[in-house]
Design a protein around this motif. Structure first.
Motif, PDB file in Angstrom:
ATOM      1  N   ASP A 399       0.819  -1.202   0.000  1.00 11.91           N
ATOM      2  CA  ASP A 399       0.000   0.000   0.000  1.00 11.91           C
ATOM      3  C   ASP A 399       0.858   1.260   0.000  1.00 11.91           C
ATOM      4  O   ASP A 399       0.599   2.201  -0.741  1.00 11.91           O
ATOM      5  N   ASN A 400       1.880   1.284   0.853  1.00 17.23           N
ATOM      6  CA  ASN A 400       2.737   2.456   0.939  1.00 17.23           C
ATOM      7  C   ASN A 400       3.502   2.684  -0.360  1.00 17.23           C
ATOM      8  O   ASN A 400       3.683   3.821  -0.796  1.00 17.23           O
ATOM      9  N   LEU A 401       3.969   1.624  -0.961  1.00 14.63           N
ATOM     10  CA  LEU A 401       4.670   1.754  -2.242  1.00 14.63           C
ATOM     11  C   LEU A 401       3.742   2.312  -3.314  1.00 14.63           C
ATOM     12  O   LEU A 401       4.138   3.179  -4.104  1.00 14.63           O
ATOM     13  N   LEU A 402       2.494   1.865  -3.305  1.00 13.14           N
ATOM     14  CA  LEU A 402       1.518   2.346  -4.280  1.00 13.14           C
ATOM     15  C   LEU A 402       1.212   3.826  -4.060  1.00 13.14           C
ATOM     16  O   LEU A 402       1.110   4.603  -5.023  1.00 13.14           O
ATOM     17  N   ILE A 403       1.086   4.236  -2.796  1.00  9.26           N
ATOM     18  CA  ILE A 403       0.819   5.639  -2.482  1.00  9.26           C
ATOM     19  C   ILE A 403       1.955   6.526  -2.976  1.00  9.26           C
ATOM     20  O   ILE A 403       1.734   7.549  -3.638  1.00  9.26           O
ATOM     21  N   ALA A 404       3.189   6.138  -2.657  1.00 10.65           N
ATOM     22  CA  ALA A 404       4.343   6.947  -3.055  1.00 10.65           C
ATOM     23  C   ALA A 404       4.484   6.999  -4.572  1.00 10.65           C
ATOM     24  O   ALA A 404       4.710   8.077  -5.149  1.00 10.65           O
ATOM     25  N   ALA A 405       4.340   5.848  -5.227  1.00 10.34           N
ATOM     26  CA  ALA A 405       4.525   5.794  -6.680  1.00 10.34           C
ATOM     27  C   ALA A 405       3.489   6.647  -7.405  1.00 10.34           C
ATOM     28  O   ALA A 405       3.816   7.430  -8.312  1.00 10.34           O
ATOM     29  N   THR A 406       2.225   6.503  -7.015  1.00  4.10           N
ATOM     30  CA  THR A 406       1.161   7.260  -7.681  1.00  4.10           C
ATOM     31  C   THR A 406       1.303   8.758  -7.436  1.00  4.10           C
ATOM     32  O   THR A 406       1.155   9.570  -8.358  1.00  4.10           O
ATOM     33  N   SER A 407       1.610   9.130  -6.206  1.00  5.48           N
ATOM     34  CA  SER A 407       1.716  10.552  -5.862  1.00  5.48           C
ATOM     35  C   SER A 407       2.901  11.205  -6.572  1.00  5.48           C
ATOM     36  O   SER A 407       2.799  12.339  -7.050  1.00  5.48           O
ATOM     37  N   LEU A 408       4.014  10.491  -6.648  1.00  3.08           N
ATOM     38  CA  LEU A 408       5.160  11.023  -7.380  1.00  3.08           C
ATOM     39  C   LEU A 408       4.824  11.196  -8.858  1.00  3.08           C
ATOM     40  O   LEU A 408       5.188  12.200  -9.484  1.00  3.08           O
ATOM     41  N   GLY A 409       4.103  10.225  -9.421  1.00  2.00           N
ATOM     42  CA  GLY A 409       3.721  10.324 -10.828  1.00  2.00           C
ATOM     43  C   GLY A 409       2.826  11.519 -11.099  1.00  2.00           C
ATOM     44  O   GLY A 409       3.043  12.285 -12.046  1.00  2.00           O
ATOM     45  N   VAL A 410       1.824  11.717 -10.238  1.00  2.00           N
ATOM     46  CA  VAL A 410       0.912  12.854 -10.417  1.00  2.00           C
ATOM     47  C   VAL A 410       1.657  14.173 -10.221  1.00  2.00           C
ATOM     48  O   VAL A 410       1.463  15.137 -10.978  1.00  2.00           O
ATOM     49  N   GLY A 411       2.531  14.222  -9.223  1.00  2.00           N
ATOM     50  CA  GLY A 411       3.258  15.449  -8.948  1.00  2.00           C
ATOM     51  C   GLY A 411       4.255  15.830 -10.033  1.00  2.00           C
ATOM     52  O   GLY A 411       4.567  17.007 -10.213  1.00  2.00           O
ATOM     53  N   LEU A 412       4.740  14.845 -10.762  1.00  2.00           N
ATOM     54  CA  LEU A 412       5.733  15.123 -11.802  1.00  2.00           C
ATOM     55  C   LEU A 412       5.115  15.560 -13.122  1.00  2.00           C
ATOM     56  O   LEU A 412       5.836  16.016 -14.015  1.00  2.00           O
ATOM     57  N   VAL A 413       3.797  15.429 -13.264  1.00  2.00           N
ATOM     58  CA  VAL A 413       3.159  15.784 -14.534  1.00  2.00           C
ATOM     59  C   VAL A 413       3.475  17.227 -14.944  1.00  2.00           C
ATOM     60  O   VAL A 413       3.964  17.467 -16.053  1.00  2.00           O
ATOM     61  N   PRO A 414       3.209  18.243 -14.099  1.00  2.00           N
ATOM     62  CA  PRO A 414       3.509  19.612 -14.535  1.00  2.00           C
ATOM     63  C   PRO A 414       4.995  19.908 -14.647  1.00  2.00           C
ATOM     64  O   PRO A 414       5.388  20.876 -15.292  1.00  2.00           O
ATOM     65  N   VAL A 415       5.837  19.084 -14.007  1.00  2.00           N
ATOM     66  CA  VAL A 415       7.278  19.268 -14.134  1.00  2.00           C
ATOM     67  C   VAL A 415       7.753  18.820 -15.503  1.00  2.00           C
ATOM     68  O   VAL A 415       8.569  19.480 -16.157  1.00  2.00           O
ATOM     69  N   VAL A 416       7.208  17.705 -15.962  1.00  2.00           N
ATOM     70  CA  VAL A 416       7.601  17.149 -17.257  1.00  2.00           C
ATOM     71  C   VAL A 416       6.951  17.905 -18.405  1.00  2.00           C
ATOM     72  O   VAL A 416       7.570  18.143 -19.445  1.00  2.00           O
ATOM     73  N   SER A 417       5.686  18.325 -18.214  1.00  3.25           N
ATOM     74  CA  SER A 417       4.965  19.020 -19.286  1.00  3.25           C
ATOM     75  C   SER A 417       4.173  20.180 -18.694  1.00  3.25           C
ATOM     76  O   SER A 417       3.135  19.972 -18.057  1.00  3.25           O
ATOM     77  N   ARG A 418       4.643  21.400 -18.937  1.00  3.85           N
ATOM     78  CA  ARG A 418       3.970  22.576 -18.398  1.00  3.85           C
ATOM     79  C   ARG A 418       2.632  22.844 -19.086  1.00  3.85           C
ATOM     80  O   ARG A 418       1.803  23.586 -18.576  1.00  3.85           O
TER      81      ARG A 418
END
Length: 474
Positions: A399-418
């Motif tokens: 569960d914790n791995l899934l939380i971290a992975a998903t949150s990092l992915g969502v948070g990186l969206v505007p970093v990768v593509s403005r």
């Protein structure tokens, strides 16, 4: 994250880090450094956060059609109000101020909604009074909400705080890259800029490796000085701003007119205020870990009061919304100078810079590529600190791995593509949250942690649920 030394089993106090200053049994955060350390340490924080403070007024001022003289005035006002907010945060007043080594400055997240407010006016030159009216209301609302908002700290276990801290560092790194590219992120970095950034980075790393004690603590400052000197023969140092700046200039109250209150602008700024409060909460948790002083609900509430009170007062002196600056977390972690008075000195310097444009312009002499080279170390340190927190979050649990992975992915969206969320169907208020990688990732992590660990089946799973027994944030 800076490793936490083991505590003496007999109740002895933790050894002070170099540069924490004198103060007997006082916590390193509350110790007053020697004058030389206080001044140079404060100047390092000024250098690390100066670009972040002046960038929003430069962008907004140019967008609404201000003259160069008025833009200079707006920049000075932002420095002045950032200093007041930083002093509120570090020195504190009553129940206002986290009393942690935090720099408060103009939130860049506010640029987009402020430009939207300007677009809604018949004449963009009339936008500033409307913006200031909305910021006053948003700051007052945030101040009233601070005691309730701080209770969200129980939803920031290591899997959430570690993810957010990592995102803070990762989302700040593009700022460094933009500096190296000369403020043009859509263009390749000139070879001269790459050389200056690389040389500055190399000097900082070499000084950190070779020096000891106080000189090691100011490696960033020495690196910026060395990089600037190297930039002189390359023709990358521009002293025009210094030559034309006035010696004294007080930010006249309501210089651009009395505040106007428009509902649409107020709603937009209130949403921004909530975003800033979310980011500040995450920043306080991160800094609390680094300086070994727990950022509990009381500390976070006081810190949010400083953020929001500083925001409500800023328009009086022609400033904008203020929030905690994540840039300085990396500097605290790197130098290990935890005294809040060092950052209070930075706040006082900001006030003086705001009152003296000619001295404020001196820091602007440091070329952007030089700032970018040092920024790689500062912001990378924040990301590495977050990874260290995640290491303690029990990622071996699915569960914790899934939380971290998903949150990092969502948070990186505007970093990768403005431009990822540049869709007319998405409301502007929602875009404010989505375009902030820290806010989007933070909210995702909080919601997923709530779903997996606090509700229904997750709440009944004991140690596999919310880590209430061993998490210092809950």
């Amino acid at each position: 994250m800076v490793p936490r030394p083991s505590r003496p089993p007999t109740g002895g106090r933790r050894p002070a880090a170099a540069g924490d200053g004198d103060g007997g049994d006082a916590h390193p955060v509350d110790r007053l450094p020697r004058p030389a350390q206080l001044l140079t340490g404060g100047f390092q924080h000024v250098a690390a956060s100066y670009a972040g403070v002046v960038a929003p007024p430069l962008v907004v001022g140019a967008y609404v059609g201000l003259s160069p003289v008025e833009i200079t005035f707006l920049v000075g006002a932002s420095l002045f109000t950032a200093g007041i907010a930083t002093l509120l945060q570090t020195v504190g007043l009553w129940k206002v101020g986290a009393r942690l080594p935090f720099v408060n400055g103009v939130s860049f997240a506010g640029v987009a909604p402020m430009l939207a407010v300007a677009d809604a006016q018949a004449d963009r030159r009339d936008a500033l009074p409307v913006i200031y009216g909305a910021v006053i209301v948003a700051g007052a609302l945030g101040f009233l909400l601070a005691p309730s908002f701080c209770k969200l700290v129980r939803f920031f276990p290591p899997v959430v705080s570690g993810t957010v801290i990592t995102l803070i560092g990762i989302t700040l790194l593009p700022v460094s890259f933009g500096w190296i590219q000369g403020g043009h992120p859509d263009r390749p970095a000139p070879l001269t800029n790459l050389a200056l950034a690389g040389a500055t980075l190399a000097v900082v790393l070499a000084l950190r490796r070779l020096l000891r004690g106080f000189l090691q603590q100011i490696a960033i400052l020495l690196g910026l000085l060395a990089g600037t000197l190297l930039a002189i023969p390359a023709g990358a140092v521009d002293t025009t701003a210094t030559r034309h700046a006035a010696l004294v200039g007080f930010p006249t109250p309501f210089h651009f007119g009395s505040p106007h209150f428009e509902l649409s602008a107020i709603v937009s700024m209130c949403v921004l205020m909530l975003v800033c409060m979310t980011e500040s909460t995450a920043d306080m948790l991160a800094l609390g870990e680094i300086v070994d002083r727990e950022a509990d609900e009381k500390v976070i509430a006081a810190g949010l009061r400083a953020d929001t009170l500083g925001t409500a007062l800023s328009p009086l002196f022609n400033g904008f919304a203020n929030s905690a600056f994540a840039q300085n977390i990396g500097l605290v972690a790197l130098t290990r100078v935890r005294s809040r008075f060092t950052v209070a000195a930075c706040g006082l310097m900001f006030v003086l810079l705001g009152l003296s444009p000619v001295f404020a312009s001196l820091i602007a002499v440091v070329p952007q590529p030089v700032l970018g080279g040092a920024g790689i170390v500062l912001f990378g340190t924040v990301a590495a600190s977050g990874i260290n927190v995640l290491r303690t979050a029990g990622l071996d649990q699915g569960d914790n791995l899934l939380i971290a992975a998903t949150s990092l992915g969502v948070g990186l969206v505007p970093v990768v593509s403005r431009t990822f969320y540049d869709n007319a169907a998405i409301p502007e208020t929602l875009k404010i949250i989505l375009d902030s990688g820290v806010s989007a990732g933070c909210l995702t992590a909080v919601v997923l942690n709530l779903a997996f660990h606090h509700l229904g089946r997750g709440a009944r799973l004991g140690h596999r649920g919310a880590p209430l027994r061993h998490n210092r944030h809950e």
